[in-house]
Design an enzyme around this catalytic site. Structure first.
Site, PDB file in Angstrom:
ATOM      1  N   TYR A  72     -50.665  -3.558 -89.792  1.00  0.00           N
ATOM      2  CA  TYR A  72     -49.494  -2.758 -90.181  1.00  0.00           C
ATOM      3  C   TYR A  72     -49.918  -1.476 -90.892  1.00  0.00           C
ATOM      4  CZ  TYR A  72     -46.117  -6.067 -88.461  1.00  0.00           C
ATOM      5  OH  TYR A  72     -45.359  -6.826 -87.600  1.00  0.00           O
ATOM      6  N   ARG A  75     -50.767   1.035 -88.270  1.00  0.00           N
ATOM      7  CA  ARG A  75     -49.555   1.564 -87.613  1.00  0.00           C
ATOM      8  C   ARG A  75     -48.796   2.491 -88.555  1.00  0.00           C
ATOM      9  NH1 ARG A  75     -46.406  -3.494 -85.533  1.00  0.00           N
ATOM     10  NH2 ARG A  75     -44.918  -1.899 -84.871  1.00  0.00           N
ATOM     11  N   ASP A 105     -39.793   2.327 -86.651  1.00  0.00           N
ATOM     12  CA  ASP A 105     -40.152   3.562 -87.352  1.00  0.00           C
ATOM     13  C   ASP A 105     -38.880   4.248 -87.847  1.00  0.00           C
ATOM     14  OD1 ASP A 105     -40.676   4.776 -84.061  1.00  0.00           O
ATOM     15  OD2 ASP A 105     -39.023   5.437 -85.345  1.00  0.00           O
ATOM     16  N   HIS A 120     -34.803  -4.678 -84.918  1.00  0.00           N
ATOM     17  CA  HIS A 120     -36.065  -5.347 -85.288  1.00  0.00           C
ATOM     18  C   HIS A 120     -36.584  -4.919 -86.642  1.00  0.00           C
ATOM     19  CE1 HIS A 120     -36.801  -6.245 -80.748  1.00  0.00           C
ATOM     20  NE2 HIS A 120     -35.941  -7.068 -81.297  1.00  0.00           N
ATOM     21  N   CYS A 132     -37.777 -14.073-102.027  1.00  0.00           N
ATOM     22  CA  CYS A 132     -37.259 -14.179-103.414  1.00  0.00           C
ATOM     23  C   CYS A 132     -36.362 -13.003-103.755  1.00  0.00           C
ATOM     24  CB  CYS A 132     -38.447 -14.267-104.386  1.00  0.00           C
ATOM     25  SG  CYS A 132     -39.199 -12.667-104.763  1.00  0.00           S
ATOM     26  N   CYS A 149     -46.578 -11.487-103.888  1.00  0.00           N
ATOM     27  CA  CYS A 149     -45.309 -10.955-104.375  1.00  0.00           C
ATOM     28  C   CYS A 149     -45.411 -10.866-105.897  1.00  0.00           C
ATOM     29  CB  CYS A 149     -44.156 -11.876-103.990  1.00  0.00           C
ATOM     30  SG  CYS A 149     -42.595 -11.404-104.776  1.00  0.00           S
ATOM     31  N   GLY A 190     -36.880   4.336 -72.872  1.00  0.00           N
ATOM     32  CA  GLY A 190     -38.235   4.070 -73.386  1.00  0.00           C
ATOM     33  C   GLY A 190     -38.490   2.637 -73.776  1.00  0.00           C
ATOM     34  N   ASN A 216     -36.952   6.257 -68.320  1.00  0.00           N
ATOM     35  CA  ASN A 216     -38.215   5.623 -68.660  1.00  0.00           C
ATOM     36  C   ASN A 216     -39.334   6.288 -67.857  1.00  0.00           C
ATOM     37  OD1 ASN A 216     -38.942   3.358 -70.511  1.00  0.00           O
ATOM     38  ND2 ASN A 216     -40.025   2.618 -68.696  1.00  0.00           N
TER      39      ASN A 216
HETATM   40  C1  BV8 Z   1     -35.808 -14.758 -81.597  1.00  0.00           C
HETATM   41  C2  BV8 Z   1     -41.004  -5.920 -84.776  1.00  0.00           C
HETATM   42  C3  BV8 Z   1     -34.771 -16.807 -82.188  1.00  0.00           C
HETATM   43  C4  BV8 Z   1     -42.373  -6.328 -85.236  1.00  0.00           C
HETATM   44  C5  BV8 Z   1     -40.720  -6.805 -82.517  1.00  0.00           C
HETATM   45  C6  BV8 Z   1     -41.316 -18.348 -78.385  1.00  0.00           C
HETATM   46  C7  BV8 Z   1     -40.998 -18.534 -79.722  1.00  0.00           C
HETATM   47  C8  BV8 Z   1     -39.973 -17.820 -80.334  1.00  0.00           C
HETATM   48  C9  BV8 Z   1     -39.271 -16.885 -79.609  1.00  0.00           C
HETATM   49  C10 BV8 Z   1     -39.639 -16.682 -78.304  1.00  0.00           C
HETATM   50  C11 BV8 Z   1     -40.620 -17.415 -77.666  1.00  0.00           C
HETATM   51  N1  BV8 Z   1     -40.714 -16.994 -76.369  1.00  0.00           N
HETATM   52  C12 BV8 Z   1     -39.822 -16.018 -76.162  1.00  0.00           C
HETATM   53  C13 BV8 Z   1     -39.166 -15.822 -77.321  1.00  0.00           C
HETATM   54  C14 BV8 Z   1     -38.191 -14.866 -77.605  1.00  0.00           C
HETATM   55  C15 BV8 Z   1     -38.955 -13.683 -78.205  1.00  0.00           C
HETATM   56  C16 BV8 Z   1     -39.327 -12.787 -77.032  1.00  0.00           C
HETATM   57  O1  BV8 Z   1     -38.482 -12.087 -76.527  1.00  0.00           O
HETATM   58  N2  BV8 Z   1     -40.598 -12.829 -76.592  1.00  0.00           N
HETATM   59  C17 BV8 Z   1     -40.987 -12.003 -75.451  1.00  0.00           C
HETATM   60  C18 BV8 Z   1     -42.401 -11.434 -75.684  1.00  0.00           C
HETATM   61  C19 BV8 Z   1     -40.921 -12.863 -74.214  1.00  0.00           C
HETATM   62  N3  BV8 Z   1     -38.046 -13.027 -79.133  1.00  0.00           N
HETATM   63  C20 BV8 Z   1     -38.070 -13.338 -80.440  1.00  0.00           C
HETATM   64  O2  BV8 Z   1     -38.882 -14.088 -80.964  1.00  0.00           O
HETATM   65  C21 BV8 Z   1     -36.964 -12.690 -81.263  1.00  0.00           C
HETATM   66  N4  BV8 Z   1     -36.369 -13.651 -82.108  1.00  0.00           N
HETATM   67  O3  BV8 Z   1     -35.735 -15.025 -80.423  1.00  0.00           O
HETATM   68  O4  BV8 Z   1     -35.357 -15.580 -82.595  1.00  0.00           O
HETATM   69  C22 BV8 Z   1     -34.363 -17.485 -83.423  1.00  0.00           C
HETATM   70  C23 BV8 Z   1     -33.002 -17.665 -83.679  1.00  0.00           C
HETATM   71  C24 BV8 Z   1     -32.624 -18.346 -84.814  1.00  0.00           C
HETATM   72  C25 BV8 Z   1     -33.587 -18.820 -85.715  1.00  0.00           C
HETATM   73  C26 BV8 Z   1     -34.961 -18.607 -85.460  1.00  0.00           C
HETATM   74  C27 BV8 Z   1     -35.351 -17.938 -84.308  1.00  0.00           C
HETATM   75  C28 BV8 Z   1     -37.539 -11.604 -82.150  1.00  0.00           C
HETATM   76  C29 BV8 Z   1     -38.118 -10.483 -81.296  1.00  0.00           C
HETATM   77  C30 BV8 Z   1     -38.516  -9.313 -82.195  1.00  0.00           C
HETATM   78  C31 BV8 Z   1     -40.026  -9.152 -82.191  1.00  0.00           C
HETATM   79  N5  BV8 Z   1     -40.402  -7.985 -83.008  1.00  0.00           N
HETATM   80  N6  BV8 Z   1     -41.005  -5.773 -83.305  1.00  0.00           N
HETATM   81  C32 BV8 Z   1     -43.342  -5.187 -85.189  1.00  0.00           C
HETATM   82  O5  BV8 Z   1     -42.968  -4.082 -84.759  1.00  0.00           O
HETATM   83  O6  BV8 Z   1     -44.500  -5.399 -85.599  1.00  0.00           O
HETATM   84  S1  BV8 Z   1     -40.704  -6.600 -80.838  1.00  0.00           S
HETATM   85  C33 BV8 Z   1     -41.653  -5.247 -80.319  1.00  0.00           C
HETATM   86  O7  BV8 Z   1     -41.652  -5.241 -78.878  1.00  0.00           O
HETATM   87  C34 BV8 Z   1     -41.067  -3.919 -80.652  1.00  0.00           C
HETATM   88  O8  BV8 Z   1     -40.352  -3.850 -81.824  1.00  0.00           O
HETATM   89  C35 BV8 Z   1     -40.179  -3.615 -79.496  1.00  0.00           C
HETATM   90  O9  BV8 Z   1     -38.876  -3.811 -79.915  1.00  0.00           O
HETATM   91  C36 BV8 Z   1     -40.421  -4.698 -78.530  1.00  0.00           C
HETATM   92  C37 BV8 Z   1     -40.308  -4.256 -77.090  1.00  0.00           C
HETATM   93  O10 BV8 Z   1     -41.217  -3.288 -76.838  1.00  0.00           O
HETATM   94  P1  BV8 Z   1     -40.715  -1.875 -76.251  1.00  0.00           P
HETATM   95  O11 BV8 Z   1     -39.997  -1.168 -77.334  1.00  0.00           O
HETATM   96  O12 BV8 Z   1     -39.971  -2.048 -74.976  1.00  0.00           O
HETATM   97  O13 BV8 Z   1     -42.103  -1.186 -76.025  1.00  0.00           O
HETATM   98  P2  BV8 Z   1     -43.076  -1.416 -74.806  1.00  0.00           P
HETATM   99  O14 BV8 Z   1     -44.409  -0.865 -75.183  1.00  0.00           O
HETATM  100  O15 BV8 Z   1     -42.964  -2.830 -74.329  1.00  0.00           O
HETATM  101  O16 BV8 Z   1     -42.441  -0.492 -73.661  1.00  0.00           O
HETATM  102  C38 BV8 Z   1     -42.426   0.906 -73.853  1.00  0.00           C
HETATM  103  C39 BV8 Z   1     -41.798   1.480 -72.605  1.00  0.00           C
HETATM  104  O17 BV8 Z   1     -41.655   2.880 -72.782  1.00  0.00           O
HETATM  105  C40 BV8 Z   1     -42.650   1.267 -71.352  1.00  0.00           C
HETATM  106  O18 BV8 Z   1     -41.802   0.875 -70.285  1.00  0.00           O
HETATM  107  C41 BV8 Z   1     -43.250   2.666 -71.095  1.00  0.00           C
HETATM  108  O19 BV8 Z   1     -43.395   2.920 -69.716  1.00  0.00           O
HETATM  109  C42 BV8 Z   1     -42.177   3.558 -71.671  1.00  0.00           C
HETATM  110  N7  BV8 Z   1     -42.681   4.841 -72.170  1.00  0.00           N
HETATM  111  C43 BV8 Z   1     -43.813   5.065 -72.892  1.00  0.00           C
HETATM  112  N8  BV8 Z   1     -43.867   6.380 -73.206  1.00  0.00           N
HETATM  113  C44 BV8 Z   1     -42.762   6.979 -72.685  1.00  0.00           C
HETATM  114  C45 BV8 Z   1     -41.999   6.002 -72.032  1.00  0.00           C
HETATM  115  N9  BV8 Z   1     -40.834   6.270 -71.395  1.00  0.00           N
HETATM  116  C46 BV8 Z   1     -40.415   7.577 -71.406  1.00  0.00           C
HETATM  117  N10 BV8 Z   1     -41.097   8.566 -72.042  1.00  0.00           N
HETATM  118  C47 BV8 Z   1     -42.265   8.307 -72.670  1.00  0.00           C
HETATM  119  N11 BV8 Z   1     -42.923   9.305 -73.290  1.00  0.00           N
END
Ligand code: BV8
Length: 245
Positions: A72, A75, A105, A120, A132, A149, A190, A216
């Site tokens: 972190y 980042r 961000d 997120h 806490c 903490c 994006g 995208n």
């Molecule tokens: C939940 C914060 C339930 C952290 C992020 C097993 C266990 C538990 C859950 C799961 C599991 N399996 C699946 C799940 C669900 C899971 C999930 O979805 N997993 C995925 C991987 C399959 N989800 C969760 O766990 C969520 N919570 O389900 O809770 C629950 C309910 C009750 C009680 C308890 C639990 C929580 C998900 C949140 C995760 N945190 N971020 C941190 O930042 O460190 S997610 C992280 O990836 C980012 O924040 C972002 O939001 C996310 C997606 O990424 P993108 O933003 O799309 O970025 P990416 O690089 O993938 O794509 C970029 C795109 O832009 C590309 O297409 C590229 O081509 C394009 N691009 C690049 N440059 C440009 C562009 N386009 C145009 N112009 C440019 N210049």
């Protein structure tokens, strides 16, 4: 039917001027032109160097809090150098647009976005992992590393972001779903549309008969649900598509 016609999309967006008719659902690609690492772009993405399902998770933090806080810190330093780009600015300039972002961000706020829902969380603060109640704003240019903490000393400080396996903030999620249900156009910007429940907002829009416009750099998980898909960089396309006519 997929329609890549910029003029048709520009007119569609120009006609939707009432408050809330356009919801912009954004991901890491929105901040990429500002120099903020995306999550899945090969070579550049953070996920290529570390496994996000490990580092951005309670389990990863429990196993190696020093590594997670160093990740972190790296980042945060990158974000400290970033400025809002033309896409952030044009999205912020249209008060009728509701911004629902997956990004942690602060670039949309710094661009002046008022109606912003952050699914997120926010990387610019840390909180007690034992909940806490202790929260600390972070100087992104001088990010802290692993520390207990200071209030309860029962746990450690961690970023105020939503980790994999953690629930999204309930009120923000409900507000985002409601906004998408009522919008005329969902502008998907994006994002790989691979993380849930956030990516499920695209289906919510389709079920509500909204028009889905994807901007995208490449086809994504949103492509099959797009009524219009424009491929290119957000900082080139969005200013053109959302220019005040
Ligand atoms: C939940 C914060 C339930 C952290 C992020 C097993 C266990 C538990 C859950 C799961 C599991 N399996 C699946 C799940 C669900 C899971 C999930 O979805 N997993 C995925 C991987 C399959 N989800 C969760 O766990 C969520 N919570 O389900 O809770 C629950 C309910 C009750 C009680 C308890 C639990 C929580 C998900 C949140 C995760 N945190 N971020 C941190 O930042 O460190 S997610 C992280 O990836 C980012 O924040 C972002 O939001 C996310 C997606 O990424 P993108 O933003 O799309 O970025 P990416 O690089 O993938 O794509 C970029 C795109 O832009 C590309 O297409 C590229 O081509 C394009 N691009 C690049 N440059 C440009 C562009 N386009 C145009 N112009 C440019 N210049």
């Amino acid at each position: 039917m997929m329609n890549r016609d910029r003029d048709a999309v520009r007119k569609l967006l120009a006609d939707a001027v009432e408050d809330g008719e356009i919801v912009c659902f954004s991901g890491a690609g929105l901040s990429e032109p500002s120099g903020v690492g995306t999550f899945r772009d090969p070579g550049a993405g953070w996920w290529t160097r570390y496994d996000p399902m490990v580092l951005a998770s309670p389990r990863g933090f429990a196993d190696d809090p020093e590594l997670v806080m160093r990740w972190y810190a790296a980042r945060r330093l990158q974000m400290a150098r970033a400025e809002p780009n033309a896409a952030h600015r044009v999205l912020a300039s249209r008060p009728g647009i509701i911004n629902v972002t997956q990004n942690t961000d602060d670039l949309l706020e710094r661009a002046g976005a008022r109606h912003l829902l952050r699914l997120h969380g926010d990387i610019t603060a840390d909180r007690c992992h034992a909940d806490c109640g202790h929260v600390e704003r972070i100087d992104l240019a001088h990010p802290p590393t692993h520390r207990p903490c200071p209030r309860c000393r029962h746990s450690a400080m961690r970023p105020t972001v939503v980790w994999f396996g953690e629930p999204l903030p309930g009120e923000i999620w409900s507000a985002a779903e409601a906004a998408v249900r009522q919008c005329r156009i969902l502008l998907v910007v994006g994002t790989s549309a691979t993380v849930y429940p956030a990516a499920g907002l695209i289906s919510v829009a389709r079920d509500a008969h909204a028009t889905v416009v994807v901007v995208n750099r490449e086809p994504s998980g949103a492509t099959e649900d797009a009524d219009h898909e424009l491929l290119g960089s957000v900082d080139d396309l969005l200013p053109e598509l959302l220019a005040e006519s």
